[in-house]
Design an enzyme around this catalytic site. Structure first.
Site, mmCIF file in Angstrom:
data_model
loop_
_atom_site.group_PDB
_atom_site.id
_atom_site.type_symbol
_atom_site.label_atom_id
_atom_site.label_comp_id
_atom_site.label_asym_id
_atom_site.label_seq_id
_atom_site.Cartn_x
_atom_site.Cartn_y
_atom_site.Cartn_z
ATOM 1 N N GLU A 1 -82.947 -22.565 30.402
ATOM 2 C CA GLU A 1 -82.360 -23.755 29.785
ATOM 3 C C GLU A 1 -82.704 -25.011 30.575
ATOM 4 O O GLU A 1 -82.900 -26.080 29.996
ATOM 5 C CB GLU A 1 -80.850 -23.591 29.677
ATOM 6 C CG GLU A 1 -80.391 -22.507 28.719
ATOM 7 C CD GLU A 1 -80.478 -21.096 29.298
ATOM 8 O OE1 GLU A 1 -80.251 -20.143 28.545
ATOM 9 O OE2 GLU A 1 -80.796 -20.948 30.507
ATOM 10 N N PRO B 1 -90.733 -10.765 38.486
ATOM 11 C CA PRO B 1 -89.403 -10.316 38.058
ATOM 12 C C PRO B 1 -88.525 -11.504 37.663
ATOM 13 O O PRO B 1 -88.648 -12.600 38.217
ATOM 14 C CB PRO B 1 -88.849 -9.621 39.310
ATOM 15 C CG PRO B 1 -90.046 -9.306 40.152
ATOM 16 C CD PRO B 1 -91.023 -10.410 39.887
ATOM 17 N N GLY C 1 -89.594 -21.321 40.283
ATOM 18 C CA GLY C 1 -90.164 -22.558 39.777
ATOM 19 C C GLY C 1 -91.667 -22.550 39.607
ATOM 20 O O GLY C 1 -92.253 -23.589 39.320
ATOM 21 N N ASN D 1 -88.990 -16.788 26.764
ATOM 22 C CA ASN D 1 -89.725 -17.867 26.103
ATOM 23 C C ASN D 1 -91.209 -17.521 25.919
ATOM 24 O O ASN D 1 -91.972 -17.487 26.875
ATOM 25 C CB ASN D 1 -89.570 -19.150 26.935
ATOM 26 C CG ASN D 1 -90.199 -20.348 26.257
ATOM 27 O OD1 ASN D 1 -90.698 -20.270 25.142
ATOM 28 N ND2 ASN D 1 -90.188 -21.477 26.942
ATOM 29 N N LEU E 1 -93.262 -19.403 24.208
ATOM 30 C CA LEU E 1 -94.028 -20.620 23.951
ATOM 31 C C LEU E 1 -94.757 -21.140 25.182
ATOM 32 O O LEU E 1 -95.770 -21.825 25.055
ATOM 33 C CB LEU E 1 -93.111 -21.716 23.387
ATOM 34 C CG LEU E 1 -92.589 -21.419 21.981
ATOM 35 C CD1 LEU E 1 -91.619 -22.493 21.534
ATOM 36 C CD2 LEU E 1 -93.739 -21.312 20.988
ATOM 37 N N GLU E 2 -94.266 -20.841 26.377
ATOM 38 C CA GLU E 2 -94.963 -21.300 27.578
ATOM 39 C C GLU E 2 -96.371 -20.705 27.671
ATOM 40 O O GLU E 2 -97.340 -21.450 27.805
ATOM 41 C CB GLU E 2 -94.132 -20.995 28.823
ATOM 42 C CG GLU E 2 -92.908 -21.878 28.943
ATOM 43 C CD GLU E 2 -91.961 -21.445 30.053
ATOM 44 O OE1 GLU E 2 -91.131 -22.272 30.462
ATOM 45 O OE2 GLU E 2 -92.037 -20.276 30.499
#
Length: 418
Positions: free
Chosen positions: A59, A266, A308, A333, A335-336
């Site tokens: 998020e 992971p 990150g 996700n 879409l990345e």
């Protein structure tokens, strides 16, 4: 009355919640820090501006383009981002540093949420996706803080769960000022739970508006250049029960492509060490990203045990498997990797992203696999056929481009409530 019973029950559960927090701190020491913020004490809270709540890592990443646009359009308004997990907190710090205020969201008791709102005095509250709490929403309504549910999603499974406690959640959903929902199917689910149709707009997913920065792509290019021409695939955001299957697939792949490299990332940092042991037990040579080394030609696995860097590691790969999908977690996700032009593989459990999954699968950008054998077979086809790889990657890029624009619609809705 129903919310009072909920609050009493939640209060009685606090000792158990604290015991669970202690247990999590034992497994991931970051949970032992900043406990006071979970009781609305302390934290870097900036008053009189925009408040964004992003529960965890995914998020926070999804919120980043929205937050950057709000900073640019309203430089006079401070922004505070709350979250629930140490990994989410670390992601927020990595994305924004000291540009935004940051704290943990307190437990959902009315006096704690009231204390937070008194400190924040926000002009608008923006909650990412579906992280809704009855007392949080009620206290925002009481304090006359407009509340936006941004990039809202609601799977059939989650909707059924909410329906079982409709007596508690329907007032919560009805109190939302505006819901920017990802799809028409989800809009119908929100409506059945009490969201007024006039307070809702189907905007699409802002995750389609993801654009990797030039600096990130340059970093990935420099890193990948050190590895030579070897084929590289990534298994991202894996959960317990998936790593074993991923490693078996890689062992099979190495029989045909002995120089292939797996980037294994992971989902949760408390699993980094145990997954490293699994790699060693599988007889595979590995290097850990946290140790700063680059894979030698003999290394077969790069363990992505940092926070990150997932998008950057995606950009180093030729094919992506998205975890949380071989086990019933609902996927992550897609879409990345699609936005980076990668062919995408997913297990059968993708209920968190059904609409996005269907779009990518229908375009030929995403392929479903059921187990380690399915993964290895798909990888062999894609890694040995650059044309098929490019065709799938281009299809994903086209889907992403065709569905962009949700971010601007979301920002327009927020502007109306500032």
């Amino acid at each position: 009355m129903t919310r009072t019973l909920y609050s009493i029950f939640f209060t009685l559960c606090i000792p158990l919640i604290l015991l669970r927090l202690i247990y999590r701190a034992w497994r991931a020491p970051a949970y032992a820090r900043r406990w006071s913020e979970r009781f609305a004490l302390g934290g870097d809270v900036r008053q009189g501006g925009i408040w964004v709540h992003a529960v965890s890592v995914g998020e926070s990443i999804a919120a980043a383009p929205m937050v950057r646009e709000l900073m640019q359009r309203h430089p006079d308004l401070p922004i505070t981002i709350t979250c629930m997990t140490p990994t989410g907190s670390e992601q927020i710090r990595k994305l924004f540093g000291g540009q935004v205020g940051h704290a943990y969201l307190p437990y959902d008791l009315p006096w704690l949420q009231r204390r937070l709102l008194r400190k924040l005095k926000p002009r608008v509250g923006i909650i990412m996706e579906t992280e809704l709490w009855p007392n949080l929403v009620a206290e925002c309504e009481r304090a006359q803080v407009p509340l936006v549910l941004a990039n809202a999603r609601l799977s059939e499974r989650s909707a059924r769960g909410y329906q079982r406690v409709s007596w508690l959640v329907k007032p919560m959903f009805a109190a939302l000022d505006w819901v920017a929902v990802q799809s028409q199917a989800e809009a119908l689910r929100f409506s059945s739970l009490g969201v007024d149709k006039s307070a809702m707009m189907v905007t699409g997913s802002i995750k389609f508006d993801f654009r990797p920065s030039a600096a990130l792509l340059a970093q990935a290019h420099a890193l990948r250049k050190n590895w030579g021409e070897r084929p590289v695939w990534i298994a991202a955001s894996t959960h317990a029960g998936e790593d074993e299957q991923v490693l078996r697939a890689h062992q099979v792949l190495l029989q045909t492509l002995p120089d292939a490299l797996l980037i294994l990332v992971p989902r949760h940092p408390e699993r980094f060490d145990s997954v490293a042991r699994q790699v060693s037990d599988a007889g595979l040579l590995q290097v850990r990203r946290s140790q700063g080394g680059s894979p030698a030609p003999t290394d077969q696995v790069l363990l992505g045990d940092t926070m990150g860097e997932l998008v950057m590691l995606y950009a180093c790969a030729d094919v992506a498997f998205v975890g949380g999908s071989l086990v019933p977690n609902g996927g992550h996700n897609y879409l990345e990797p699609a936005a980076l032009g990668l062919p995408v593989l997913s297990g059968p459990h993708r209920f968190n992203f059904t609409e996005i999954n269907d779009l990518l699968q229908g375009a030929g950008a995403l392929q479903l696999v059921n187990d380690s054998q399915g993964i290895s077979e798909a990888l062999l086809t894609l890694l040995q056929d650059s044309k098929a790889r490019k065709q799938a990657g281009d299809a994903g890029l086209a889907v992403v481009a065709a569905n962009q624009g949700a971010l601007e619609l979301l920002l327009q809705g927020i502007e109306q409530r500032l």
